[in-house]
Design an enzyme around this catalytic site. Structure first.
Site, PDB file in Angstrom:
ATOM      1  N   SER A 100       0.830  -1.208   0.000  1.00  0.00           N
ATOM      2  CA  SER A 100       0.000   0.000   0.000  1.00  0.00           C
ATOM      3  C   SER A 100       0.868   1.264   0.000  1.00  0.00           C
ATOM      4  CB  SER A 100      -0.951  -0.079   1.197  1.00  0.00           C
ATOM      5  OG  SER A 100      -1.960   0.874   1.106  1.00  0.00           O
TER       6      SER A 100
ATOM      7  N   ASP B  79     -10.428  -3.443  -4.498  1.00  0.00           N
ATOM      8  CA  ASP B  79      -9.693  -2.607  -3.543  1.00  0.00           C
ATOM      9  C   ASP B  79     -10.283  -1.202  -3.560  1.00  0.00           C
ATOM     10  OD1 ASP B  79      -7.805  -1.099  -2.142  1.00  0.00           O
ATOM     11  OD2 ASP B  79      -6.122  -2.261  -2.914  1.00  0.00           O
TER      12      ASP B  79
ATOM     13  N   HIS C 215      -8.395  -4.684  -0.340  1.00  0.00           N
ATOM     14  CA  HIS C 215      -7.110  -4.076  -0.004  1.00  0.00           C
ATOM     15  C   HIS C 215      -6.207  -5.017   0.805  1.00  0.00           C
ATOM     16  CE1 HIS C 215      -4.523  -0.622   0.052  1.00  0.00           C
ATOM     17  NE2 HIS C 215      -4.447  -0.611   1.372  1.00  0.00           N
TER      18      HIS C 215
HETATM   19  C1  MLT Z   1      -1.396   5.885  -0.120  1.00  0.00           C
HETATM   20  O1  MLT Z   1      -1.791   6.829   0.522  1.00  0.00           O
HETATM   21  O2  MLT Z   1      -0.207   5.640  -0.361  1.00  0.00           O
HETATM   22  C2  MLT Z   1      -2.441   4.986  -0.653  1.00  0.00           C
HETATM   23  O3  MLT Z   1      -3.647   5.633  -0.693  1.00  0.00           O
HETATM   24  C3  MLT Z   1      -2.558   3.741   0.110  1.00  0.00           C
HETATM   25  C4  MLT Z   1      -2.589   3.936   1.593  1.00  0.00           C
HETATM   26  O4  MLT Z   1      -3.575   4.375   2.151  1.00  0.00           O
HETATM   27  O5  MLT Z   1      -1.605   3.623   2.226  1.00  0.00           O
END
Ligand code: MLT
Length: 210
Positions: free
Chosen positions: A107, A157, A188
């Protein structure tokens, strides 16, 4: 913006294969989160696992965002260079081989790994990206010729728009990366099956590195 500081709270575990995994956690995680995943993916590899320096209401991240999926581009670039400085300093301090550094990100950690690939091509030898999207549109296509990249995405996701993962895949392919993009009917959260797939993929890549 302040000066770059290569210091990160982190864990380092020496290994016995010559390969080092750079573990990059998701929003709200820390340097301990992905250690079991790293051990599962590449038994015997050294592990370097930093904690993201940005705090979003107490949740650690690797760069700021303005809203969900909307990144603070200036901070992203600054933090990516800072992380690259940290990696280079850590390689000297712990004496690991930078030419065998493999990123594993989830992520937000996968997004900063993608940003590292675009801004510092050649720093990472290979990457496993779980739930990644385009960190930014590069002005010039970097040279990632032959770099093995495993990109695992979930069709349902809600945090990572599928078209953004597809765009990242397109950028990486244009850059010459050897991309293995795997879609699953999942959200996710990481599934056991894709960890097993990534492990198998990585064992093939690591054989060629050692
Ligand atoms: C980010 O902010 O990098 C993406 O939206 C994924 C997350 O929430 O970590």
């Amino acid at each position: 913006m302040s000066e770059r500081d290569p210091g990160f709270v982190h864990r380092f575990f020496p290994g016995e294969t010559g390969v080092t995994l750079l573990l990059l956690h998701g929003t709200g995680g820390d340097e301990n989160d992905l250690v079991p995943l790293g051990r599962e993916l590449a038994p015997g590899a050294a592990i370097l696992s930093p904690r993201g320096k940005v705090s979003e209401y107490g949740a650690a991240r690797f760069f700021r965002r303005l809203a969900e999926g909307v990144f603070d581009q200036e901070d992203l670039v600054f933090r990516t260079h800072e992380l690259a400085d940290f990696i280079e300093a850590a390689a000297e301090e712990y004496g690991f081989d930078l030419s065998k550094l493999v990123a594993v990100g989830y992520s937000n950690g996968a997004n900063v790994a993608a940003s590292l690939m675009l801004l510092h091509p050649g720093l990472l030898r290979a990457a496993v990206l779980f739930r990644a999207m385009v960190p930014f549109e590069p002005e010039e296509t970097p040279d990632l010729s032959g770099m093995p990249v495993f990109l695992a995405a979930g069709r349902t996701d809600r945090m990572i728009p599928p078209q953004s993962t597809e765009r990242l895949a397109e950028i990486l392919r244009e850059a010459g990366a050897d991309l293995d993009l795997r879609w699953r009917d999942t959200g996710h959260a990481l599934t056991y099956e894709e960890v097993a797939e990534a492990r198998e993929w990585l064992s093939g890549v690591l054989l060629k590195l050692s």
